[in-house]
Design an enzyme around this catalytic site. Sequence first.
Site, PDB file in Angstrom:
ATOM      1  N   PHE A 167       1.558   5.425   0.384  1.00  0.00           N
ATOM      2  CA  PHE A 167       1.134   6.661   1.041  1.00  0.00           C
ATOM      3  C   PHE A 167       1.962   7.821   0.519  1.00  0.00           C
ATOM      4  CE2 PHE A 167       0.221   3.127   3.701  1.00  0.00           C
ATOM      5  CZ  PHE A 167      -0.984   3.422   4.320  1.00  0.00           C
TER       6      PHE A 167
ATOM      7  N   THR B 262       0.867  -1.161   0.000  1.00  0.00           N
ATOM      8  CA  THR B 262       0.000   0.000   0.000  1.00  0.00           C
ATOM      9  C   THR B 262       0.908   1.216   0.000  1.00  0.00           C
ATOM     10  OG1 THR B 262      -1.883  -1.035   1.068  1.00  0.00           O
ATOM     11  CG2 THR B 262      -1.645   1.313   1.385  1.00  0.00           C
TER      12      THR B 262
END
Lengths: 355, 355
Positions: free
Chosen positions: A257, A255
Amino acid sequence: MDDALKQHRDQIDAIDEQLLKLVNARAQHARDIGSLKGEGPIYRPEREAQVLRRLLALNQGPLSAEAVTAIFRGVMSNCRALEKQLSVAFLGPAGTYSEEAANKQFGGVSAPVLCNTIDDVFRMVESGKVDYGVVPVENSTEGAVGRTLDLLMSTQLRICGEVTLPIHHNLLTNTATREQVTTVYAHAQSLAQCHAWLNQHLPNAQRQAVSSNAEGARLAASEAGAAAIASRRAAELFTLNVLAESIEDDPKNTTRFLVLATHDVAPSGQDKTSLLLATRNIPGAIVDLLAPLALHGVSMSKLESRPSRNGLWEYVFFVDVEGHCQDAALASALQEIGQRASLVKVLGSYPLAVA
Amino acid sequence: MDDALKQHRDQIDAIDEQLLKLVNARAQHARDIGSLKGEGPIYRPEREAQVLRRLLALNQGPLSAEAVTAIFRGVMSNCRALEKQLSVAFLGPAGTYSEEAANKQFGGVSAPVLCNTIDDVFRMVESGKVDYGVVPVENSTEGAVGRTLDLLMSTQLRICGEVTLPIHHNLLTNTATREQVTTVYAHAQSLAQCHAWLNQHLPNAQRQAVSSNAEGARLAASEAGAAAIASRRAAELFTLNVLAESIEDDPKNTTRFLVLATHDVAPSGQDKTSLLLATRNIPGAIVDLLAPLALHGVSMSKLESRPSRNGLWEYVFFVDVEGHCQDAALASALQEIGQRASLVKVLGSYPLAVA
C-alpha cells in the site's frame, strides 16, 4: 496466591510504573517538538521509520519484531494524538486489508474515513478533507492496482510511505473433510500460488478460476463440496471453516500500500523513490532512459509500464528505485534522465516499509 | 536539523531504549508466569483490570487515561501473545461496535471470529472453538439486548468481564446545510436522546422513527433533504457527511458488552456480579427476594425482568450487584436469597469496566 506468581507480578508492577513514567516523558517531548515545529506536519514517517528500525536492531526478545513494532506504533500514535487526531482515508468497507494497512502504519487511526473508491481516497486528500490516504498499489493476488497507478499520473499528491501486509491463503470450506472437496474456487493468481499444495493435498479436486477470492468464498459458502482459497477475513465474512492455513507455496507473499500526503518526507536513511517516466515509444528507449540509474549505482526495484491516458505518450513507466531523491547519486541520475525523457515526475521519496 | 529538535529526539531515543528493555523484561515475567500456571487461562481479566486501575491512579499525564489504557492494553496483549493467540468471537460484520469492544478489552484481537448472530457467539465459546466471546447486553439506543439475556438463562458459560463504549450520536446527511434538512430519521430512542438538540437546531424538521439508526442512515443516503442520527461509523458506511457531532443531550451514553468464558474470574477488588433470579409471580415477591442484599449492604446496579422461556416461571430477573460472589457480604446475601428464590444462578463475577 503462589509466592513465585506474586514475585513476578510485583516485578511487573514495578516495570509498569517505570513504563508509565517513560511514556509520559516521551509524550511531553513529542509535545515540545510539536510546539517547535509550529505549523509543520505532526506525522513524520521518516522519523517513525528510524525509531522502529533502531528498536528492531536493539531488540533481543522475547518479544517478536512484530510485537515490538506494534507496541511502539501504539505509543507513537498516542503521543501524536496529544497534538492532533490524524484523519486517514482508505478503501472501505470496514475489515478490508486497506483498513489493516492504515492501522498498521499509523498505530491505529483515530479518525478513519472509509471511501467507496480509490478515486475518493485521492480526492479526500487532495481537497484537504483528510490528512492522509492509504491506497493499495500491488496486490499479491491480482497484481498491480491499475486505478492507483492511473491516479498517480495526474495527482499533485506525494507518496510519503509504503506499508506491506503479509498475505496468507487458506482453504475455506463448510465441507467436513478434505476428501469431500470436489471444487476449489479462487482467483487464477491464487490458484497458481497454491499450485504445489493443491497438487499434493487435493489432486482430484477441480480448480475453478473466478473474478476474486471473495467471490470464490461466496460460492464456497453456498455449494456442497466446494472450497475456496481466500483470507481468514473471508472465512469470517462468509462463515466458512478454515480447513488448512497458509497453503501458499511462497510464504513471503505481501500486499503493498502507499500512503499519500500533500507534503514531502525527509530522508530516513533507508528510502525508496517512486518515479513516473514517459518516453517516445521507440524500442529500446526505456533501456536508454534508465541507463543513468546504473551509471550512478542506483538499484531499481520495480519497473511497470502502463498505457498513458492523456494521448501525449503511448506508455508511461512506474519505476521504484532505492534511495531518496535528495541523495547525490539519485539526484544526478534523475537530472540525466530528465534530459532524455519526455516526462520525469518524482511521485515521492519515502522510508522503506518497516516490519 | 534544529538543535532543540535534536535534543528532544535524542531524549526520546534514550527513553525508547529503556522502554524496549522494560517491555521485554515484562514479557519475560509474563512468560514465566505462564509456565507457573501450566494449563490455567492465559488471560486474567481481574489482573489486567488491577494493572490498569493502578496505572490510571498513578498517571500524571500528559497522556490521557484513554491513551494510557490503550498503550498498556497493547503491551499486555503482546505479552500474552507470546504464550497463546487468543481467539475471540463477536458479532460481525467487520466494523461493528462489538468488534470495537473486543479490540478494546483484549488490546487487539489476534484471532477474531466474526459471527452472524449472538447465538453463534455463545455456541463458539460453548463448543470450545474460541477462547472468549463478546456480546452486547445493553445498547444505549435500543435498550437491553433481549437475545443475550435469553441465552444467558440457559448457558453454562460465565461472564468474565464487561466492556463499555462511549456512544455518540451525529447528524448525518448529504444535504449541504442544516436549513435544507426536512426529515430526520433515527431509532425512536436516539430521537429521544437528541430531543433538546433537535428542538434547538432543527425545530421544523420532521422526526421519523425507523427500526435502527443504520436503517435511518441508509434512508438519509438516498433521499433529498433527509438526515439521520447515527454513529460516525454509519457515516462512513453510507458515505454521509457529519453535519454535527455528539448531538446527544447526555454525553455519558455508553453501550455495554459482556465477555463470556468457560471459567470463573478471581476478585479484582472492584467487581460486579450478575445474577439470574426466578420467583413465583406473586406481587411483591421480587422485593422480598432482594431484601437480603440491602440487609448485607450490597448495592444493586441493575434490575431487569424478562419473560421466562421455559414455562417453569413466568418471569426471571437479571440483577447486577456490586462485589464479587466470593466477598463475605455478597456470599451471605446470595445464600439467603437462595432460600427464597426458585432459582439463583450466578452468571459471573468480573472486574468493573476500566476506562
